[in-house]
Scaffold this active site. Structure first.
Site, PDB file in Angstrom:
ATOM      1  N   ASP A  25       0.810  -1.220   0.000  1.00  0.00           N
ATOM      2  CA  ASP A  25       0.000   0.000   0.000  1.00  0.00           C
ATOM      3  C   ASP A  25       0.845   1.272   0.000  1.00  0.00           C
ATOM      4  OD1 ASP A  25      -2.016  -1.822   0.276  1.00  0.00           O
ATOM      5  OD2 ASP A  25      -2.914  -0.902   2.057  1.00  0.00           O
ATOM      6  N   ASP A  26       0.208   2.363  -0.410  1.00  0.00           N
ATOM      7  CA  ASP A  26       0.669   3.753  -0.226  1.00  0.00           C
ATOM      8  C   ASP A  26       1.693   4.253  -1.228  1.00  0.00           C
ATOM      9  OD1 ASP A  26      -1.022   3.694   1.893  1.00  0.00           O
ATOM     10  OD2 ASP A  26       0.485   4.006   3.442  1.00  0.00           O
ATOM     11  N   HIS A  57      -5.667   9.100   1.005  1.00  0.00           N
ATOM     12  CA  HIS A  57      -5.768   8.225   2.170  1.00  0.00           C
ATOM     13  C   HIS A  57      -6.698   8.721   3.278  1.00  0.00           C
ATOM     14  CE1 HIS A  57      -4.394   5.197   5.081  1.00  0.00           C
ATOM     15  NE2 HIS A  57      -3.720   4.617   4.102  1.00  0.00           N
ATOM     16  N   HIS A  91      -5.977   2.995  -3.949  1.00  0.00           N
ATOM     17  CA  HIS A  91      -5.970   3.175  -2.490  1.00  0.00           C
ATOM     18  C   HIS A  91      -6.381   4.593  -2.106  1.00  0.00           C
ATOM     19  CE1 HIS A  91      -5.189   1.860   1.508  1.00  0.00           C
ATOM     20  NE2 HIS A  91      -4.024   2.470   1.680  1.00  0.00           N
ATOM     21  N   HIS A 143       3.704  -2.241   3.107  1.00  0.00           N
ATOM     22  CA  HIS A 143       3.784  -0.897   2.519  1.00  0.00           C
ATOM     23  C   HIS A 143       5.134  -0.724   1.837  1.00  0.00           C
ATOM     24  CE1 HIS A 143       0.703  -0.536   5.640  1.00  0.00           C
ATOM     25  NE2 HIS A 143       0.210   0.481   4.957  1.00  0.00           N
TER      26      HIS A 143
END
Length: 481
Positions: free
Chosen positions: A305-306, A360, A356, A447
């Protein structure tokens, strides 16, 4: 360009010919309530020309976030070669906010995390010639009276100095500028006359209050005052836009250059940096479709993620290629915009690119329109980079409800194994967590913005491969079960 995480030393957002574009609780340009603005809000009419961050050489996106509803935070700001003093100012402000949030919410203070969230996102205002401008928008629901606040940060490459927003106005013209600003605010619904006088009573308080100023594409100057600054918090934010003809005589030399670069940007940005890094982009190419049959062999889906992040994502892609492993990247739109070349590299290597959100936020706290903006902007950025729109999304913090699901055709993806790698920056611990908790058909959360997480991947691949595991994308896992 490079994306890196925030410092781990932390335990831990016409011209109305002198008619103000301000109101009690509403943005005149959008018709939406600024008092209700949230980190996932659809973009309102922007006072600035769109800036393509992927064109800024050597750009780093400094970012950090959690993936846990008990500690919901996400923050990002840019680091541009040559503008180190400006980066330091943003770093200080963001780290102070994160430290306060983590100690007050994540560590059991303020009654826990229910309803609380911290989100700091960034927007480039201008990045050309010898000037740079960035707006940070902060949505803070960690305490009473908190909400949206914005600040702009400026860098003067000619002078080699960071500038406050009020530095756009010449020192000798600031009294006239303040008088005109007060004239436009007086009498507006929700304005507190006493607070208005107090806020602009001395240079220090003026500078603190007037921390969000930016030029419109027509050369006017828009001033944004946070909620509670000059009126009742319930009244929301106030905006005043001065037309070009009126504001230009009051501008400093720096302000005139920013105005010119906003109206007619140069082709490039040059802040006099001595060294601008040029990160490598992996060229790994997948050899055909994945024919792994997860009914017959043991499969596992690693997800990251991210990102994308540089050089972390590039390093990760190289490790994955060595084991012919395929994974799913759940990318954040802001980072996709800054690093489209890495997203292309992910897709080219046979990996899956998922959504995603743009910056966020907790999607369950947003309106349907705001959720659609968060996901649609990110999907558009992914498609622009890879030629293919995503089919999956991972909701930040795993927070999803019926309203979020009804807003999108994307399929939500959560996880079975949480490495908590955002909390534990320890490659050995991250690797051991995955290896110990891995089971057939597990979906693992990691991540790729953390160097320690990327460093854990070779050991994960080596050990689980020896145990007979096959690394596949989430969509492939679903399709073959």
């Amino acid at each position: 360009m490079r994306t890196r995480t925030l410092a781990t030393s932390l335990v831990l957002l016409s011209a109305l010919s002198l008619t103000a574009a301000c109101s009690s609780g509403s943005d005149a340009s959008s018709g939406t309530s600024s008092a209700d603005a949230r980190p996932g809000a659809a973009p309102t009419a922007s006072p600035v020309r769109s800036v393509d961050p992927s064109k800024i050489k050597g750009l780093e996106i400094v970012s950090d976030s959690s993936e846990q509803s008990s500690c919901p935070f996400a923050a990002s700001y840019p680091d541009v070669p040559g503008a180190e003093a400006m980066t330091a100012a943003m770093k200080k402000d963001v780290e102070e906010r994160l430290a306060g949030f983590r100690s007050g919410v994540c560590n059991g203070g303020s009654g826990g995390a229910e309803g609380r969230e911290l989100n700091v996102s960034h927007q480039f205002l201008v990045a050309s010639g010898d000037v740079l401008g960035v707006r940070l928008s902060t949505q803070d629901h960690s305490g009473a009276g908190s909400g949206l606040s914005t600040s702009t940060y400026w860098y003067d490459g000619k002078a080699g100095a960071s500038r406050k927003a009020l530095g756009l106005v010449a020192d000798g013209s600031q009294d006239d500028f303040i008088a005109a600003l007060k004239d436009q605010l007086k009498g507006r619904e929700g304005i507190d006359a006493a607070a208005l006088d107090t806020t602009f009573s001395d240079p220090a308080s003026r500078t603190a209050a007037l921390d969000d100023m930016a030029f419109t594409t027509s050369g006017g100057l828009r001033v944004t005052l946070d909620r509670g600054e000059v009126g009742a918090p319930a009244a929301g934010t106030y905006m005043v836009t001065f037309p070009k003809k009126m504001i230009t005589p009051w501008l400093s030399g720096f302000g005139q250059r920013v105005q010119r670069q906003t109206m007619t940007p140069d082709r490039s940005l040059d802040l006099g940096a001595e060294h601008i890094p040029t990160p490598a982009v992996p060229t790994h190419t997948a050899s055909g479709d994945d024919d792994t049959d997860c009914k017959k062999v043991t499969c596992i889906a690693l997800t990251f993620d991210d990102g994308p992040a540089a050089p972390e994502t590039a390093t990760l892609l190289t490790s994955l290629a060595q084991y012919k492993a395929r994974v799913t990247f759940f990318t954040v739109g802001q980072n996709v915009a800054a690093h489209p070349e890495l997203v292309r590299a992910e897709a080219r290597a046979g990996h899956e690119v998922g959504n995603h959100s743009w910056n966020h936020p907790d999607l369950t706290k947003l309106t349907p329109e705001q959720v659609a903006s968060q996901l649609n902007r990110t999907s558009a950025a992914i498609k622009a980079a890879t030629g293919k729109a995503p089919t999956l999304f991972r909701p930040p913090y795993g927070a999803v409800n019926a309203q979020v699901k009804a807003t999108t055709t994307l399929s939500p993806v959560l996880w079975d194994v949480d490495t908590e790698d955002w909390k534990y920056r320890d490659a050995d611990k991250v690797a051991r967590t995955v290896i110990d908790k891995a089971q057939r058909n597990s979906v693992v959360l990691m991540h790729d913005i953390h160097p320690t997480s990327v460093a854990a991947v070779p050991e994960i691949l080596r050990t689980l491969t020896a145990r007979g595991y096959h690394f596949v994308t989430v969509s492939h896992l679903r399709a073959t079960l």
